[in-house]
Design a protein around this motif. Structure first.
Motif, PDB file in Angstrom:
ATOM      1  N   SER A 516     -24.474  -8.014 -20.719  1.00  0.00           N
ATOM      2  CA  SER A 516     -26.000  -7.704 -20.304  1.00  0.00           C
ATOM      3  C   SER A 516     -27.136  -6.969 -20.920  1.00  0.00           C
ATOM      4  O   SER A 516     -28.212  -6.791 -20.846  1.00  0.00           O
ATOM      5  N   ALA A 517     -26.342  -7.045 -22.653  1.00  0.00           N
ATOM      6  CA  ALA A 517     -27.093  -6.504 -23.424  1.00  0.00           C
ATOM      7  C   ALA A 517     -27.784  -7.348 -24.386  1.00  0.00           C
ATOM      8  O   ALA A 517     -28.839  -7.049 -25.338  1.00  0.00           O
ATOM      9  N   ALA A 518     -26.995  -8.675 -24.871  1.00  0.00           N
ATOM     10  CA  ALA A 518     -27.338  -9.789 -25.270  1.00  0.00           C
ATOM     11  C   ALA A 518     -28.356 -10.426 -24.934  1.00  0.00           C
ATOM     12  O   ALA A 518     -28.744 -10.300 -23.768  1.00  0.00           O
ATOM     13  N   LYS A 519     -29.107 -11.181 -26.059  1.00  0.00           N
ATOM     14  CA  LYS A 519     -30.613 -12.065 -25.568  1.00  0.00           C
ATOM     15  C   LYS A 519     -30.216 -13.334 -26.561  1.00  0.00           C
ATOM     16  O   LYS A 519     -29.933 -13.299 -27.098  1.00  0.00           O
ATOM     17  N   PRO A 520     -30.870 -13.950 -26.238  1.00  0.00           N
ATOM     18  CA  PRO A 520     -31.036 -15.179 -26.216  1.00  0.00           C
ATOM     19  C   PRO A 520     -32.062 -15.286 -28.017  1.00  0.00           C
ATOM     20  O   PRO A 520     -33.216 -15.164 -27.504  1.00  0.00           O
ATOM     21  N   ALA A 521     -32.244 -16.051 -28.627  1.00  0.00           N
ATOM     22  CA  ALA A 521     -32.843 -16.804 -29.479  1.00  0.00           C
ATOM     23  C   ALA A 521     -33.643 -17.154 -29.656  1.00  0.00           C
ATOM     24  O   ALA A 521     -33.409 -18.497 -29.355  1.00  0.00           O
ATOM     25  N   VAL A 522     -34.954 -17.273 -29.403  1.00  0.00           N
ATOM     26  CA  VAL A 522     -35.546 -18.146 -28.986  1.00  0.00           C
ATOM     27  C   VAL A 522     -36.912 -18.248 -30.117  1.00  0.00           C
ATOM     28  O   VAL A 522     -37.569 -17.387 -31.162  1.00  0.00           O
ATOM     29  N   GLN A 523     -37.013 -19.544 -30.668  1.00  0.00           N
ATOM     30  CA  GLN A 523     -38.352 -19.443 -31.856  1.00  0.00           C
ATOM     31  C   GLN A 523     -39.072 -20.727 -31.423  1.00  0.00           C
ATOM     32  O   GLN A 523     -38.353 -21.574 -30.388  1.00  0.00           O
ATOM     33  N   CYS A 524     -40.098 -20.977 -31.515  1.00  0.00           N
ATOM     34  CA  CYS A 524     -41.563 -21.537 -30.712  1.00  0.00           C
ATOM     35  C   CYS A 524     -40.744 -22.887 -32.443  1.00  0.00           C
ATOM     36  O   CYS A 524     -41.644 -22.616 -33.585  1.00  0.00           O
ATOM     37  N   ILE A 525     -40.848 -23.756 -32.396  1.00  0.00           N
ATOM     38  CA  ILE A 525     -40.788 -25.112 -33.625  1.00  0.00           C
ATOM     39  C   ILE A 525     -42.222 -25.593 -33.894  1.00  0.00           C
ATOM     40  O   ILE A 525     -42.781 -26.142 -34.559  1.00  0.00           O
ATOM     41  N   VAL A 526     -42.915 -26.185 -31.696  1.00  0.00           N
ATOM     42  CA  VAL A 526     -44.075 -27.158 -32.512  1.00  0.00           C
ATOM     43  C   VAL A 526     -45.413 -25.603 -31.324  1.00  0.00           C
ATOM     44  O   VAL A 526     -44.499 -25.876 -30.542  1.00  0.00           O
ATOM     45  N   ASN A 527     -46.137 -25.628 -31.927  1.00  0.00           N
ATOM     46  CA  ASN A 527     -46.949 -25.067 -31.244  1.00  0.00           C
ATOM     47  C   ASN A 527     -48.027 -26.112 -31.140  1.00  0.00           C
ATOM     48  O   ASN A 527     -48.873 -25.699 -32.239  1.00  0.00           O
ATOM     49  N   THR A 528     -48.830 -26.225 -30.300  1.00  0.00           N
ATOM     50  CA  THR A 528     -50.120 -27.321 -30.075  1.00  0.00           C
ATOM     51  C   THR A 528     -50.973 -26.615 -29.634  1.00  0.00           C
ATOM     52  O   THR A 528     -51.942 -26.840 -28.969  1.00  0.00           O
ATOM     53  N   SER A 529     -50.781 -24.957 -29.409  1.00  0.00           N
ATOM     54  CA  SER A 529     -52.127 -24.354 -28.665  1.00  0.00           C
ATOM     55  C   SER A 529     -52.202 -23.491 -29.715  1.00  0.00           C
ATOM     56  O   SER A 529     -52.354 -21.708 -28.804  1.00  0.00           O
ATOM     57  N   PHE A 530     -52.221 -22.965 -31.254  1.00  0.00           N
ATOM     58  CA  PHE A 530     -52.057 -21.915 -31.780  1.00  0.00           C
ATOM     59  C   PHE A 530     -53.541 -20.993 -32.391  1.00  0.00           C
ATOM     60  O   PHE A 530     -53.471 -20.432 -32.536  1.00  0.00           O
ATOM     61  N   TYR A 531     -54.782 -21.458 -31.469  1.00  0.00           N
ATOM     62  CA  TYR A 531     -56.102 -20.931 -31.668  1.00  0.00           C
ATOM     63  C   TYR A 531     -55.952 -20.200 -30.248  1.00  0.00           C
ATOM     64  O   TYR A 531     -55.620 -20.903 -29.423  1.00  0.00           O
ATOM     65  N   SER A 532     -56.872 -19.161 -30.822  1.00  0.00           N
ATOM     66  CA  SER A 532     -56.118 -17.865 -29.890  1.00  0.00           C
ATOM     67  C   SER A 532     -56.852 -18.200 -28.925  1.00  0.00           C
ATOM     68  O   SER A 532     -58.807 -18.539 -29.088  1.00  0.00           O
ATOM     69  N   GLY A 533     -57.139 -18.165 -27.506  1.00  0.00           N
ATOM     70  CA  GLY A 533     -57.962 -18.748 -26.590  1.00  0.00           C
ATOM     71  C   GLY A 533     -58.631 -19.685 -25.679  1.00  0.00           C
ATOM     72  O   GLY A 533     -59.233 -19.648 -25.468  1.00  0.00           O
ATOM     73  N   ASP A 534     -57.779 -19.878 -26.609  1.00  0.00           N
ATOM     74  CA  ASP A 534     -58.238 -22.029 -26.855  1.00  0.00           C
ATOM     75  C   ASP A 534     -57.344 -22.388 -25.124  1.00  0.00           C
ATOM     76  O   ASP A 534     -56.225 -21.941 -25.011  1.00  0.00           O
ATOM     77  N   GLN A 535     -58.037 -22.984 -24.187  1.00  0.00           N
ATOM     78  CA  GLN A 535     -57.735 -22.987 -22.851  1.00  0.00           C
ATOM     79  C   GLN A 535     -57.675 -24.407 -22.316  1.00  0.00           C
ATOM     80  O   GLN A 535     -57.121 -24.939 -21.786  1.00  0.00           O
ATOM     81  N   HIS A 536     -57.912 -25.352 -23.546  1.00  0.00           N
ATOM     82  CA  HIS A 536     -57.416 -26.810 -23.422  1.00  0.00           C
ATOM     83  C   HIS A 536     -55.635 -26.832 -23.844  1.00  0.00           C
ATOM     84  O   HIS A 536     -55.148 -26.353 -24.507  1.00  0.00           O
ATOM     85  N   THR A 537     -55.035 -27.921 -23.295  1.00  0.00           N
ATOM     86  CA  THR A 537     -53.350 -27.719 -23.512  1.00  0.00           C
ATOM     87  C   THR A 537     -52.997 -28.937 -23.850  1.00  0.00           C
ATOM     88  O   THR A 537     -53.532 -30.216 -23.494  1.00  0.00           O
ATOM     89  N   THR A 538     -52.116 -28.732 -25.024  1.00  0.00           N
ATOM     90  CA  THR A 538     -51.830 -30.538 -25.691  1.00  0.00           C
ATOM     91  C   THR A 538     -50.079 -30.206 -25.203  1.00  0.00           C
ATOM     92  O   THR A 538     -49.291 -30.256 -25.686  1.00  0.00           O
ATOM     93  N   PRO A 539     -49.708 -30.921 -24.045  1.00  0.00           N
ATOM     94  CA  PRO A 539     -48.290 -30.351 -23.808  1.00  0.00           C
ATOM     95  C   PRO A 539     -47.668 -31.988 -25.117  1.00  0.00           C
ATOM     96  O   PRO A 539     -48.183 -32.706 -25.113  1.00  0.00           O
ATOM     97  N   VAL A 540     -46.027 -31.592 -24.931  1.00  0.00           N
ATOM     98  CA  VAL A 540     -46.054 -32.267 -26.028  1.00  0.00           C
ATOM     99  C   VAL A 540     -44.774 -32.642 -24.843  1.00  0.00           C
ATOM    100  O   VAL A 540     -44.415 -32.460 -23.899  1.00  0.00           O
ATOM    101  N   VAL A 541     -44.778 -34.705 -25.118  1.00  0.00           N
ATOM    102  CA  VAL A 541     -44.207 -35.901 -23.716  1.00  0.00           C
ATOM    103  C   VAL A 541     -42.844 -36.765 -24.385  1.00  0.00           C
ATOM    104  O   VAL A 541     -42.784 -37.797 -23.907  1.00  0.00           O
ATOM    105  N   GLY A 542     -42.685 -35.118 -25.382  1.00  0.00           N
ATOM    106  CA  GLY A 542     -41.072 -36.667 -26.399  1.00  0.00           C
ATOM    107  C   GLY A 542     -40.646 -35.498 -27.230  1.00  0.00           C
ATOM    108  O   GLY A 542     -41.543 -35.281 -28.007  1.00  0.00           O
ATOM    109  N   LEU A 543     -38.762 -35.692 -27.043  1.00  0.00           N
ATOM    110  CA  LEU A 543     -38.580 -35.094 -28.660  1.00  0.00           C
ATOM    111  C   LEU A 543     -37.250 -35.558 -28.437  1.00  0.00           C
ATOM    112  O   LEU A 543     -35.965 -36.330 -27.474  1.00  0.00           O
ATOM    113  N   ALA A 544     -37.233 -35.847 -29.592  1.00  0.00           N
ATOM    114  CA  ALA A 544     -35.528 -36.686 -29.547  1.00  0.00           C
ATOM    115  C   ALA A 544     -34.864 -35.651 -31.142  1.00  0.00           C
ATOM    116  O   ALA A 544     -35.354 -34.937 -32.102  1.00  0.00           O
ATOM    117  N   VAL A 545     -33.715 -35.157 -31.372  1.00  0.00           N
ATOM    118  CA  VAL A 545     -33.024 -34.924 -32.348  1.00  0.00           C
ATOM    119  C   VAL A 545     -32.355 -35.961 -33.399  1.00  0.00           C
ATOM    120  O   VAL A 545     -31.224 -35.899 -32.698  1.00  0.00           O
TER     121      VAL A 545
END
Length: 609
Positions: A516-545
């Motif tokens: 109940s007290a635990a939290k997942p460790a979350v990290q943004c690895i790729v950020n395609t909207s790093f300009y504050s207030g930018d309304q345009h989204t550029t989605p990630v359409v594929g990923l491979a590890v």
């Protein structure tokens, strides 16, 4: 975790394999709900990478790319280098000159949203919004040249231009042509197929069909309706199953999610020709016998009538099916058996659900202003489901929503087999249960301003979120969305869940309190909207590890429309449920330190050459 990719991966983003299609796609995705179509356009087969660009499937060997980079670097740094700087081949030129192939499938005339390679690596499923095609992957070296002596179609596709592409002959076959076209919700290869040839296709109308493509691609081997004969407003959107080594019934259980957040289960979903471990069947049967004895104690007789609880009827059916499977397995002495199931063992399944979530997940970013009628009705729809597994075999079910949040549940009471013909009995049984572990907010825009921003909910990103599990860590997954990629580490939850199993009441209670007290460790690895207030989204359409000794452990992300970026991943020691408290705390802190800092690879579409 380091998010800086190896240099060869960064240079790979300039490779011509990611250029626009040489022949324009003749099919256009339907306009309805187009932003909520999950796109996973990268697939790996060992060190081979397949990329979908428009209606083309492209193929390159990543080892050859790193070899070319290493050779160029070695020549550049060699003391005996006699070439002038002008004559030397730069690492970028070396990587970009690596040959690649375009699979010559004239049948593929639709926009490819997803690529899925089967277990043997011989087949790849190309998925569109309303089409599914299976492509035979040729062996390496099956190159047919660049259009010499070929027809107009092949010559157009094999243009000699600057792209350095080879033409590779292959065959593609459309799946399910015997049925009316319906929107395709999800596609997976069944992990227990004898020939790795069983393709499970989920359609938006609630129909699930399993095809044995080695036999026929037109007609399904099995067809199941998730909703039965009743009308349901929601649509099915995603499907997930355990892998071939998952414990208990989970390896044969399909979890299906609908747009309204409901989850159903189908068990056991098996191909008629399947690979089965003998010890798996024996273990399931032993458990089924114990369950049967337990529920038999609840049976009683009154006025000459025997009253049996619905759970007892289900336990009898399950034990009977498993006993028949074990008898069938007696025909062979192998531990890993190839079984061909008779019709009595492949009778239609009864969907179980919808699951109860306890407690209800916490709403994230919901706009409570009823006057706002401009909001997209589909922004709170479910887009993906993924089943993970702890080291002790407990299930963790992850559900992603189009408003960029993820609900996480523990499957503490896994479902058992359930077949059709018992619909009335199933109505009397309790619904299956998922324990809510928490909610993860993936939205980047809501984190730009203050935590109490009144406009946070209105500015939340919208679009389909795809979920992909990590091949090395069973409790780690990646979420692809309209603003980048997040890595979510659930290993602390997995450790606490495993610690609670088989422990004394006090220790189990302490473990659940820790959940109940635990939290997942979350990290943004790729950020395609790093300009504050930018309304345009550029989605990630594929990923491979990538997890190869030579290529290292790293992530490749494809940013729309076709820009590659990479991030190296560091190996973290798995938490051990038997470790002492001090060691356990140190391991959990290591996970938090490696994933908690928001270090990102910022991507701008205009930055690509």
């Amino acid at each position: 975790m380091s998010t800086e990719a190896d240099e060869w991966v960064q240079l790979l983003s300039h490779h011509p394999i990611f250029t626009a299609p040489l022949l324009n796609s003749t099919a256009v995705s339907p306009p309805e709900n187009r932003g909520n179509v999950r796109r996973e356009r990268i697939a790996l087969r060992g060190t081979d990478m397949f990329v979908a660009v428009g209606n083309e499937i492209r193929w390159i060997n990543l080892k050859a790319c790193k070899d070319a980079f290493a050779k160029s670097e070695g020549e550049r740094l060699s003391e005996n280098q006699k070439q002038t700087i002008q004559d030397a081949v730069s690492p970028k030129e070396a990587v970009c000159s690596v040959e690649w192939s375009r699979l010559g499938c004239k049948e593929l005339v639709f926009d490819i949203c997803r690529l899925i390679v089967n277990g043997s690596g011989k087949l790849i499923a190309a998925v569109g919004t309303h089409d599914v095609a299976v492509v035979e992957i040729p062996k390496r070296g099956a190159i047919s040249g660049r259009g010499k002596g070929r027809g107009a179609f092949e010559a157009a596709r094999s243009d000699d231009g600057p792209h350095n592409a080879q033409w590779t002959d292959c065959q593609a076959y459309f799946v399910g042509t015997a049925y009316p076209k319906v929107r395709v919700a999800d596609v997976i290869w069944h992990a227990m197929s004898t020939k790795d040839s069983h393709l499970v296709v989920l359609y938006s109308n609630g129909l699930l069909r399993m095809f044995d493509v080695s036999d026929t691609v037109e007609n399904a081997e099995q067809t199941i309706s998730i909703f039965g004969s009743g009308y349901v407003a929601a649509q099915t959107v995603s499907l997930s199953m355990g892998n071939a080594s998952a414990l208990g019934w989970s390896r044969a259980t399909a979890y299906v999610a609908t747009t309204d957040g409901s989850i159903y289960a189908l068990c056991p979903l098996l191909p008629r020709s399947c690979l089965v471990e003998r010890k798996w069947l024996v273990s399931l049967h032993e458990t089924a016998v114990l369950d049967l004895r337990e529920w038999q104690a609840e049976e009683y007789e009154a006025d000459g009538i025997t009253y049996s609880p619905p759970e007892l009827i289900a336990a009898r059916a399950t034990e009977s099916w498993l006993a028949a499977m074990i008898k069938l397995a007696e025909e062979t002495d192998e531990d890993l058996m190839c079984l061909t199931l008779p019709s009595r063992l492949t009778r239609p399944l009864e969907p179980q659900g919808p699951f109860l979530m306890q407690p209800d997940p916490t709403p994230v970013g919901q706009n409570t202003d009823d006057s706002d009628s401009s909001a997209d009705d589909s922004c709170d729809d479910v887009s993906a489901i993924l089943r993970l597994e702890t080291k002790c075999g407990l299930g963790i079910v992850v559900v992603a929503y189009c408003d960029a949040h993820v609900d996480v549940f523990a499957d503490l009471e896994p479902v058992i087999g359930c077949w059709s013909g018992a619909r009335e009995m199933n109505r009397e049984r309790q619904l299956p249960l998922l324990a809510t572990l928490g909610t993860v907010d993936l939205d980047l825009k809501s984190n730009v301003g203050s935590a109490g921003s009144q406009n946070a909910s209105a500015n939340r990103s919208s679009g389909a979120v795809a979920l992909i599990g990590d091949p090395l860590n069973s409790c780690v997954f990646y979420a692809l969305h309209s603003n980048g990629v997040h890595r979510v580490d659930m290993r602390t939850f997995g450790t606490l869940l495993d610690a609670a199993i088989g422990q004394e009441d006090a220790k189990a209670k302490a473990a659940f309190e820790g959940l109940s007290a635990a939290k997942p460790a979350v990290q943004c690895i790729v950020n395609t909207s790093f300009y504050s207030g930018d309304q345009h989204t550029t989605p990630v359409v594929g990923l491979a590890v990538i997890h190869d000794v030579y290529l290292s452990y790293s992530l490749l992300a494809l940013v729309a429309p076709s820009q590659l970026t990479g991030a190296s991943l560091s190996l973290i020691q798995e938490p051990d449920a038997e470790a002492d408290a001090e060691t356990q705390a140190a391991l959990e802190q290591a996970i938090a330190d490696s994933t908690g800092t928001p270090r990102r690879v910022n991507v701008s579409y205009s930055a690509k050459d």
